[in-house]
Design an enzyme around this catalytic site. Structure first.
Site, PDB file in Angstrom:
ATOM      1  N   ASP A  26       0.784  -1.254   0.000  1.00 43.92           N
ATOM      2  CA  ASP A  26       0.000   0.000   0.000  1.00 43.92           C
ATOM      3  C   ASP A  26       0.813   1.299   0.000  1.00 43.92           C
ATOM      4  OD1 ASP A  26      -1.966  -1.885   0.201  1.00 43.92           O
ATOM      5  OD2 ASP A  26      -2.692  -1.287   2.171  1.00 43.92           O
ATOM      6  N   GLU A  74      -4.618  -0.821  -1.329  1.00 40.58           N
ATOM      7  CA  GLU A  74      -5.912  -0.956  -0.652  1.00 40.58           C
ATOM      8  C   GLU A  74      -6.917  -0.165  -1.466  1.00 40.58           C
ATOM      9  OE1 GLU A  74      -5.919  -0.072   3.547  1.00 40.58           O
ATOM     10  OE2 GLU A  74      -8.112  -0.128   3.648  1.00 40.58           O
ATOM     11  N   LYS A 131      -6.488  -4.942  -3.018  1.00 45.11           N
ATOM     12  CA  LYS A 131      -7.054  -5.641  -1.852  1.00 45.11           C
ATOM     13  C   LYS A 131      -8.102  -4.767  -1.159  1.00 45.11           C
ATOM     14  CE  LYS A 131      -3.357  -4.485   1.485  1.00 45.11           C
ATOM     15  NZ  LYS A 131      -4.157  -3.572   2.287  1.00 45.11           N
ATOM     16  N   THR A 160       0.578   0.784   6.538  1.00 48.60           N
ATOM     17  CA  THR A 160       1.221   1.216   7.748  1.00 48.60           C
ATOM     18  C   THR A 160       1.585  -0.023   8.582  1.00 48.60           C
ATOM     19  OG1 THR A 160      -0.871   1.444   8.965  1.00 48.60           O
ATOM     20  CG2 THR A 160      -0.060   3.387   7.817  1.00 48.60           C
ATOM     21  N   CYS A 164      -1.998  -2.571   7.805  1.00 46.05           N
ATOM     22  CA  CYS A 164      -1.979  -3.511   6.672  1.00 46.05           C
ATOM     23  C   CYS A 164      -0.718  -4.378   6.624  1.00 46.05           C
ATOM     24  CB  CYS A 164      -2.167  -2.750   5.368  1.00 46.05           C
ATOM     25  SG  CYS A 164      -3.820  -2.045   5.262  1.00 46.05           S
ATOM     26  N   GLN A 204       9.068 -13.931  21.552  1.00 47.94           N
ATOM     27  CA  GLN A 204       8.819 -15.367  21.758  1.00 47.94           C
ATOM     28  C   GLN A 204       9.509 -16.216  20.689  1.00 47.94           C
ATOM     29  OE1 GLN A 204       4.654 -16.200  23.252  1.00 47.94           O
ATOM     30  NE2 GLN A 204       4.299 -14.211  22.251  1.00 47.94           N
TER      31      GLN A 204
END
Ligand code: C5J
Length: 235
Positions: A26, A74, A131, A160, A164, A204
């Site tokens: 985007d 977008e 999209k 951003t 997205c 993680q």
């Protein structure tokens, strides 16, 4: 084996670099230029411009090495039939999706503001994914095209970061792709959200994937090309 020096640990590149793709999310005028949707929502759009030089450098490297490139925008159809009312009514800004703004109708396919900024415009042979959602897999051909081309590894960039870009990376992760987000090729209107996203991705043990700066990605690519048996041009 070649890799990119990344966090939380090295990102292994596929032996066949045809399995690797650059995904640019985007980078369209509606989010980066004054008068667009991002601006209408009250954001400082100049923040996003800062990543353009690094992203152009990465794009040029992928072009030089003849590696796969996917751009997304977008956007919605002009009758907005692919825009849920919840999305249409959200935001409370000066312009809503579909309204006429200084760069045409906001987030509507084919309008000037909906197109990618000139520095990063797709070249022939590069894939454009329009999209309607935040994630690039939702209601698009992206998954089918990646599978068709045997792509397994995604280098993810764009704007951003926490909307997205992160949504796309999480979608890709759940579909089994090995994803790396390029730290200086993604940006948010909110610095703290960008930082939090990068940390969430690599927390993680890399629960969503890896992050690395452009320089490390370029270094890893150059090393991979050097050892590759493919007859692609070298730097
Ligand atoms: C937003 C995007 N922020 N590309 N879109 O609405 O992140």
């Amino acid at each position: 084996m070649t890799f990119i020096l990344a966090l939380p640990y090295n990102y292994e590149l596929p032996t066949d670099l045809k399995q690797l793709a650059l995904v640019i999310i985007d980078m369209q005028r509606d989010f980066l230029e004054p008068g667009g949707f991002g601006d209408a929502l009250g954001n400082d759009v100049s923040r996003l411009q800062a990543i353009v030089p690094a992203l152009k450098q990465l794009l040029d490297a992928f072009r030089f090495y003849q590696l796969s490139i996917f751009h997304t925008i977008e956007c919605h159809q002009s009758d907005l039939s692919d825009c849920p009312p919840t999305k249409l009514n959200r935001g409370n800004g000066t312009l809503k999706i579909g309204d006429e703004g200084p760069m045409g109708r906001v987030l509507v396919r084919g309008e000037p503001g909906n197109w990618i900024i000139p520095e990063l415009e797709p070249l022939p042979g590069e894939v454009l994914i329009p999209k309607p959602g935040k994630g690039a897999f939702y209601s698009t051909d992206l998954q089918a095209l990646l599978q068709e081309q045997g792509i397994t590894h995604l280098i993810i960039t764009g704007v951003t970061t926490e909307v997205c870009v992160q949504t796309t990376m999480r979608e890709a992760n759940d579909r089994g792709y090995e994803c790396l987000m390029v730290e200086d090729c993604t940006e948010s209107y909110f610095p703290a959200f960008k930082q939090a996203t990068l940390e969430m991705v690599r927390a993680q043990g890399g629960i969503v994937g890896w992050t690395a700066p452009t320089a490390a990605v370029l270094e890893g690519l150059a090393a991979a090309i050097a050892v590759s048996s493919d007859k692609v041009p070298s730097v």
